[in-house]
Design an enzyme around this catalytic site. Structure first.
Site, short mmCIF file in Angstrom:
data_model
loop_
_atom_site.label_atom_id
_atom_site.label_comp_id
_atom_site.label_asym_id
_atom_site.label_seq_id
_atom_site.Cartn_x
_atom_site.Cartn_y
_atom_site.Cartn_z
N ASP A 159 7.91 33.81 17.16
CA ASP A 159 7.65 34.97 18.01
C ASP A 159 6.29 35.55 17.65
OD1 ASP A 159 8.13 37.63 16.17
OD2 ASP A 159 9.40 35.97 15.53
N SER A 160 5.58 36.09 18.64
CA SER A 160 4.30 36.76 18.44
C SER A 160 3.32 35.84 17.70
CB SER A 160 4.53 38.09 17.70
OG SER A 160 3.38 38.90 17.73
#
Length: 327
Positions: A159-160
């Protein structure tokens, strides 16, 4: 008085402050989880391992319950945590519940990589650490990997900033002839650029903050026109060789980087890569909302988890809950 003795060089609140002495004060993502060896709710076993004691690089492993007293192989997921390359860790209580749930529901052996953080270790340190972790996993150095990891079914996810890392790893594997990986899930990927694209904020202050953060993460060596942060700058032949059969891109309606995630998906669709690229969007939510388990967003968390589990299980397209959504 302490501030006067050691003035602030960079203030990237709410992430970190860096002082002229070189000292870094992290303002978030420093907590360490202390999970039980076996999670009582899911039966997932966890342990911490050292990948490279010199660097150092380590990881947290998650073993689904059906394998703890029996033989058998399950898909392997290499997971890279988020935190703008500068906060969080593989041992954070932010990530432990999420990865425990993924291991249990998708029946995955998960390797969550703890890479070095900027600004003390600017990029490409995190990329190099995660590549070392991939090679370590393929070497079956740990008994869980040797006994239960199916190296024919290996996934990348993050994620991210971790999604950014996963993308870079798939590109590097293609360039070096490794893989291909079965799939890659990018959740709210940390992609940006020097100029605003359609659907992206043009706020001067916010864009300046993002530019400054990226310079700090890279030790001043890279700008926003670099392919590390802007996949649109990647050479077509590199994208074409990306060592991954399937890609799932997850975006959120209120995420600052939503437009870049969608642009990445569109880039894959029009490229000569040749794999399958899908996208889903969560309405009325922001960046990495699924890591915040507030009761009022449980429905959206469950929807995103269902998409990820289905992706890792390889369900047919007609069974995917994200198909047919207006984006």
């Amino acid at each position: 008085m302490e501030m006067e003795r050691d003035p602030i060089l960079h203030d990237f609140s709410p992430l970190f402050r860096q002082y002229k002495s070189g000292r870094v004060e992290r303002l978030a993502g420093t907590a360490i989880a202390a999970p039980a060896p076996v999670d009582p709710a899911t039966g997932v076993a966890t342990k911490r391992v050292v990948i490279d004691p010199i660097t150092p690089v380590s990881a947290c492993l998650y073993l689904p319950p059906n394998l703890q007293a029996s033989s058998g192989a399950v898909p392997l997921l290499l997971y890279f945590h988020g935190g703008a390359f500068c906060i969080q860790s593989a041992f954070s209580p932010t990530y432990h519940p999420h990865l425990t749930a993924l291991a249990a529901r998708a029946n995955l052996l998960v390797v969550s990589v703890d890479y070095r953080l900027a600004p003390e270790h600017p990029l490409p340190a995190a990329y190099d650490d995660c590549w070392a972790a991939i090679n370590w996993a393929f070497s079956r150095a740990d008994p869980w990997l040797a006994d239960h990891g199916d190296l024919r079914r290996v996934f990348l996810a993050g994620d991210s900033a971790g999604a950014n890392i996963a993308h870079r790893m798939a590109l590097r594997a293609g360039a070096e002839g490794t893989g291909p990986f079965e799939g890659m899930a990018l959740v709210h990927p940390y992609f940006w650029g020097s100029e605003a694209i359609v659907g992206e904020t043009e706020d001067v202050g916010m864009r300046a903050w993002m530019a400054g953060l990226w310079r700090a993460v890279c030790g001043g060596a890279k700008g926003l026109d670099e392919k590390w942060i802007d996949p649109a700058k990647e050479e077509e032949k590199a994208v074409m060789r990306m060592a991954c059969r399937r890609v799932m891109v997850c975006v959120a309606e209120r995420d600052l980087m939503r437009a870049r995630g969608r642009a990445y998906w569109e880039m894959l669709k029009r490229s000569q890569w040749g794999g399958e690229a899908e996208i889903m969007e969560t309405k009325a939510e922001g960046h990495v909302f699924h890591l915040d388990c507030r009761p009022e967003i449980d429905g959206n968390v469950e929807e995103l988890m269902g998409v990820l589990v289905g992706f890792f299980e390889g369900l047919e397209k007609k069974d995917q809950v994200w198909l047919g959504r207006s984006l």
